[in-house]
Design a protein around this motif. Structure first.
Motif, PDB file in Angstrom:
ATOM      1  N   PHE A 125      -1.112  -7.059   2.358  1.00 38.77           N
ATOM      2  CA  PHE A 125      -1.361  -6.538   3.694  1.00 38.77           C
ATOM      3  C   PHE A 125      -2.530  -7.307   4.261  1.00 38.77           C
ATOM      4  O   PHE A 125      -3.251  -7.974   3.530  1.00 38.77           O
ATOM      5  N   PRO A 126      -2.755  -7.252   5.591  1.00 40.25           N
ATOM      6  CA  PRO A 126      -3.893  -7.986   6.163  1.00 40.25           C
ATOM      7  C   PRO A 126      -5.221  -7.376   5.720  1.00 40.25           C
ATOM      8  O   PRO A 126      -5.315  -6.167   5.512  1.00 40.25           O
ATOM      9  N   ALA A 127      -6.253  -8.196   5.567  1.00 43.34           N
ATOM     10  CA  ALA A 127      -7.578  -7.709   5.178  1.00 43.34           C
ATOM     11  C   ALA A 127      -8.161  -6.811   6.269  1.00 43.34           C
ATOM     12  O   ALA A 127      -8.772  -5.796   5.983  1.00 43.34           O
ATOM     13  N   VAL A 128      -7.957  -7.204   7.531  1.00 40.56           N
ATOM     14  CA  VAL A 128      -8.394  -6.408   8.679  1.00 40.56           C
ATOM     15  C   VAL A 128      -7.205  -6.316   9.621  1.00 40.56           C
ATOM     16  O   VAL A 128      -6.561  -7.313   9.924  1.00 40.56           O
ATOM     17  N   ALA A 129      -6.913  -5.106  10.063  1.00 42.70           N
ATOM     18  CA  ALA A 129      -5.773  -4.890  10.955  1.00 42.70           C
ATOM     19  C   ALA A 129      -6.224  -4.093  12.177  1.00 42.70           C
ATOM     20  O   ALA A 129      -7.159  -3.303  12.100  1.00 42.70           O
ATOM     21  N   ALA A 130      -5.550  -4.302  13.275  1.00 40.19           N
ATOM     22  CA  ALA A 130      -5.796  -3.491  14.464  1.00 40.19           C
ATOM     23  C   ALA A 130      -5.200  -2.109  14.235  1.00 40.19           C
ATOM     24  O   ALA A 130      -4.246  -1.959  13.470  1.00 40.19           O
ATOM     25  N   ALA A 131      -5.769  -1.097  14.867  1.00 41.36           N
ATOM     26  CA  ALA A 131      -5.213   0.248  14.753  1.00 41.36           C
ATOM     27  C   ALA A 131      -3.779   0.233  15.257  1.00 41.36           C
ATOM     28  O   ALA A 131      -3.453  -0.435  16.226  1.00 41.36           O
ATOM     29  N   GLY A 132      -2.924   0.950  14.558  1.00 41.19           N
ATOM     30  CA  GLY A 132      -1.506   0.986  14.906  1.00 41.19           C
ATOM     31  C   GLY A 132      -0.671   0.589  13.711  1.00 41.19           C
ATOM     32  O   GLY A 132      -1.112   0.704  12.564  1.00 41.19           O
ATOM     33  N   PRO A 133       0.539   0.108  13.947  1.00 37.52           N
ATOM     34  CA  PRO A 133       1.435  -0.245  12.844  1.00 37.52           C
ATOM     35  C   PRO A 133       0.899  -1.411  12.010  1.00 37.52           C
ATOM     36  O   PRO A 133       0.498  -2.436  12.554  1.00 37.52           O
ATOM     37  N   VAL A 134       0.875  -1.224  10.686  1.00 40.32           N
ATOM     38  CA  VAL A 134       0.418  -2.253   9.748  1.00 40.32           C
ATOM     39  C   VAL A 134       1.474  -2.392   8.655  1.00 40.32           C
ATOM     40  O   VAL A 134       1.899  -1.401   8.075  1.00 40.32           O
ATOM     41  N   ARG A 135       1.886  -3.626   8.385  1.00 36.47           N
ATOM     42  CA  ARG A 135       2.917  -3.896   7.381  1.00 36.47           C
ATOM     43  C   ARG A 135       2.300  -4.021   5.991  1.00 36.47           C
ATOM     44  O   ARG A 135       1.336  -4.749   5.789  1.00 36.47           O
ATOM     45  N   PHE A 136       2.868  -3.283   5.036  1.00 35.34           N
ATOM     46  CA  PHE A 136       2.494  -3.346   3.625  1.00 35.34           C
ATOM     47  C   PHE A 136       3.704  -3.806   2.837  1.00 35.34           C
ATOM     48  O   PHE A 136       4.808  -3.344   3.090  1.00 35.34           O
ATOM     49  N   LYS A 137       3.491  -4.693   1.882  1.00 38.61           N
ATOM     50  CA  LYS A 137       4.575  -5.136   1.017  1.00 38.61           C
ATOM     51  C   LYS A 137       4.149  -4.906  -0.414  1.00 38.61           C
ATOM     52  O   LYS A 137       3.051  -5.290  -0.817  1.00 38.61           O
ATOM     53  N   ALA A 138       4.995  -4.253  -1.187  1.00 40.33           N
ATOM     54  CA  ALA A 138       4.709  -3.965  -2.594  1.00 40.33           C
ATOM     55  C   ALA A 138       5.842  -4.497  -3.459  1.00 40.33           C
ATOM     56  O   ALA A 138       7.017  -4.341  -3.110  1.00 40.33           O
ATOM     57  N   ILE A 139       5.455  -5.129  -4.568  1.00 41.32           N
ATOM     58  CA  ILE A 139       6.425  -5.644  -5.534  1.00 41.32           C
ATOM     59  C   ILE A 139       5.952  -5.255  -6.921  1.00 41.32           C
ATOM     60  O   ILE A 139       4.770  -5.387  -7.241  1.00 41.32           O
ATOM     61  N   SER A 140       6.885  -4.784  -7.735  1.00 40.83           N
ATOM     62  CA  SER A 140       6.611  -4.523  -9.146  1.00 40.83           C
ATOM     63  C   SER A 140       7.382  -5.556  -9.957  1.00 40.83           C
ATOM     64  O   SER A 140       8.574  -5.747  -9.743  1.00 40.83           O
ATOM     65  N   THR A 141       6.704  -6.216 -10.879  1.00 43.82           N
ATOM     66  CA  THR A 141       7.382  -7.176 -11.750  1.00 43.82           C
ATOM     67  C   THR A 141       7.743  -6.539 -13.087  1.00 43.82           C
ATOM     68  O   THR A 141       8.172  -7.231 -13.992  1.00 43.82           O
ATOM     69  N   MET A 142       7.577  -5.227 -13.179  1.00 49.15           N
ATOM     70  CA  MET A 142       7.879  -4.518 -14.419  1.00 49.15           C
ATOM     71  C   MET A 142       9.347  -4.099 -14.442  1.00 49.15           C
ATOM     72  O   MET A 142       9.862  -3.599 -13.441  1.00 49.15           O
ATOM     73  N   PRO A 143      10.016  -4.293 -15.589  1.00 50.72           N
ATOM     74  CA  PRO A 143      11.414  -3.866 -15.678  1.00 50.72           C
ATOM     75  C   PRO A 143      11.528  -2.344 -15.619  1.00 50.72           C
ATOM     76  O   PRO A 143      10.602  -1.626 -15.972  1.00 50.72           O
ATOM     77  N   ARG A 144      12.679  -1.878 -15.143  1.00 51.01           N
ATOM     78  CA  ARG A 144      13.004  -0.450 -15.051  1.00 51.01           C
ATOM     79  C   ARG A 144      12.070   0.321 -14.117  1.00 51.01           C
ATOM     80  O   ARG A 144      11.746   1.465 -14.362  1.00 51.01           O
ATOM     81  N   THR A 145      11.654  -0.328 -13.030  1.00 51.38           N
ATOM     82  CA  THR A 145      10.868   0.355 -11.999  1.00 51.38           C
ATOM     83  C   THR A 145      11.820   1.222 -11.185  1.00 51.38           C
ATOM     84  O   THR A 145      12.805   0.727 -10.661  1.00 51.38           O
ATOM     85  N   ASP A 146      11.519   2.519 -11.107  1.00 48.10           N
ATOM     86  CA  ASP A 146      12.412   3.415 -10.376  1.00 48.10           C
ATOM     87  C   ASP A 146      11.728   4.213  -9.272  1.00 48.10           C
ATOM     88  O   ASP A 146      12.366   5.004  -8.595  1.00 48.10           O
ATOM     89  N   GLY A 147      10.418   4.006  -9.066  1.00 52.34           N
ATOM     90  CA  GLY A 147       9.750   4.722  -7.993  1.00 52.34           C
ATOM     91  C   GLY A 147       8.448   4.073  -7.577  1.00 52.34           C
ATOM     92  O   GLY A 147       7.749   3.482  -8.404  1.00 52.34           O
ATOM     93  N   MET A 148       8.150   4.135  -6.285  1.00 53.77           N
ATOM     94  CA  MET A 148       6.884   3.651  -5.730  1.00 53.77           C
ATOM     95  C   MET A 148       6.357   4.725  -4.788  1.00 53.77           C
ATOM     96  O   MET A 148       7.124   5.302  -4.020  1.00 53.77           O
ATOM     97  N   TRP A 149       5.050   4.974  -4.855  1.00 54.20           N
ATOM     98  CA  TRP A 149       4.407   5.938  -3.962  1.00 54.20           C
ATOM     99  C   TRP A 149       3.171   5.295  -3.361  1.00 54.20           C
ATOM    100  O   TRP A 149       2.394   4.651  -4.067  1.00 54.20           O
ATOM    101  N   PHE A 150       2.994   5.459  -2.074  1.00 54.84           N
ATOM    102  CA  PHE A 150       1.817   4.969  -1.363  1.00 54.84           C
ATOM    103  C   PHE A 150       0.974   6.181  -1.004  1.00 54.84           C
ATOM    104  O   PHE A 150       1.437   7.061  -0.269  1.00 54.84           O
ATOM    105  N   LEU A 151      -0.264   6.239  -1.523  1.00 55.94           N
ATOM    106  CA  LEU A 151      -1.160   7.370  -1.297  1.00 55.94           C
ATOM    107  C   LEU A 151      -2.431   6.898  -0.611  1.00 55.94           C
ATOM    108  O   LEU A 151      -2.879   5.770  -0.823  1.00 55.94           O
ATOM    109  N   SER A 152      -3.022   7.763   0.175  1.00 60.29           N
ATOM    110  CA  SER A 152      -4.317   7.483   0.782  1.00 60.29           C
ATOM    111  C   SER A 152      -5.395   8.146  -0.057  1.00 60.29           C
ATOM    112  O   SER A 152      -5.294   9.332  -0.378  1.00 60.29           O
TER     113      SER A 152
END
Length: 169
Positions: free
Chosen positions: A76-103
């Motif tokens: 994701f960008p280091a600094v973003a303007a308020a509003g929509p921000v794109r996040f990309k997540a990748i797991s290189t671990m086999p048998r990944t079945d869930g991702m959660w984004f928490l604040s």
């Protein structure tokens, strides 16, 4: 298979705007060096809200029991303007079945730490691109379940005026 769960009453209340399963590689990777995630949380209430959510997972987890996210990529960008921000997540671990984004940033008393939940078929490419509507600087915790274990990666995104936008001619 991609699904998102929304802990909010209406779509207008959710920071999740878009979930897309993608396949391109990241330009930069962010990882943690330690064996345990060992989060240094300044806001106890924020960690408590994250733990409340993690305790609902099966098997239950907590922020302190997450394994290191060395095999996770979060872009994701280091600094973003308020509003929509794109996040990309990748797991290189086999048998990944869930991702959660928490604040991990302070939440209102009735608020939830959960930004988004992505359920994946274990045979699918464990990658997700999400667009969050952010209004302030946030500490984001990516939690991934792979082979029945939970892994975490914590990063902060600053919300302000990006350097390229502040330069005027």
């Amino acid at each position: 298979m991609l699904s998102a769960s929304f802990p909010f009453k209406t779509l207008a209340q959710t920071p999740l705007l878009l979930a897309i399963l993608g396949s391109s590689m990241l330009s930069s990777a962010q990882t943690l060096p330690s064996a345990k995630i060992g989060l240094s949380l300044s806001a106890g209430a924020s960690a408590k809200k994250a733990d409340e959510f993690l305790s609902t997972l099966r098997p239950p987890a907590s922020v302190q029991t997450l394994e290191s996210g060395n095999d996770l990529l979060l872009d994701f960008p280091a600094v973003a303007a308020a509003g929509p921000v794109r996040f990309k997540a990748i797991s290189t671990m086999p048998r990944t079945d869930g991702m959660w984004f928490l604040s991990l940033s302070p939440q209102p008393e009735s608020g939830s730490a959960l930004f988004a939940s992505v359920a994946l078929d274990p045979a699918a490419l464990p990658e997700a691109t999400l667009l969050f509507n952010l209004g302030k600087t946030q500490t984001i915790l990516l939690v991934v379940r792979a082979a029945g274990k939970y892994y975490g990666l914590q990063r902060e995104i600053k919300v302000g005026i990006p350097a390229s936008a502040s330069i005027k001619k």
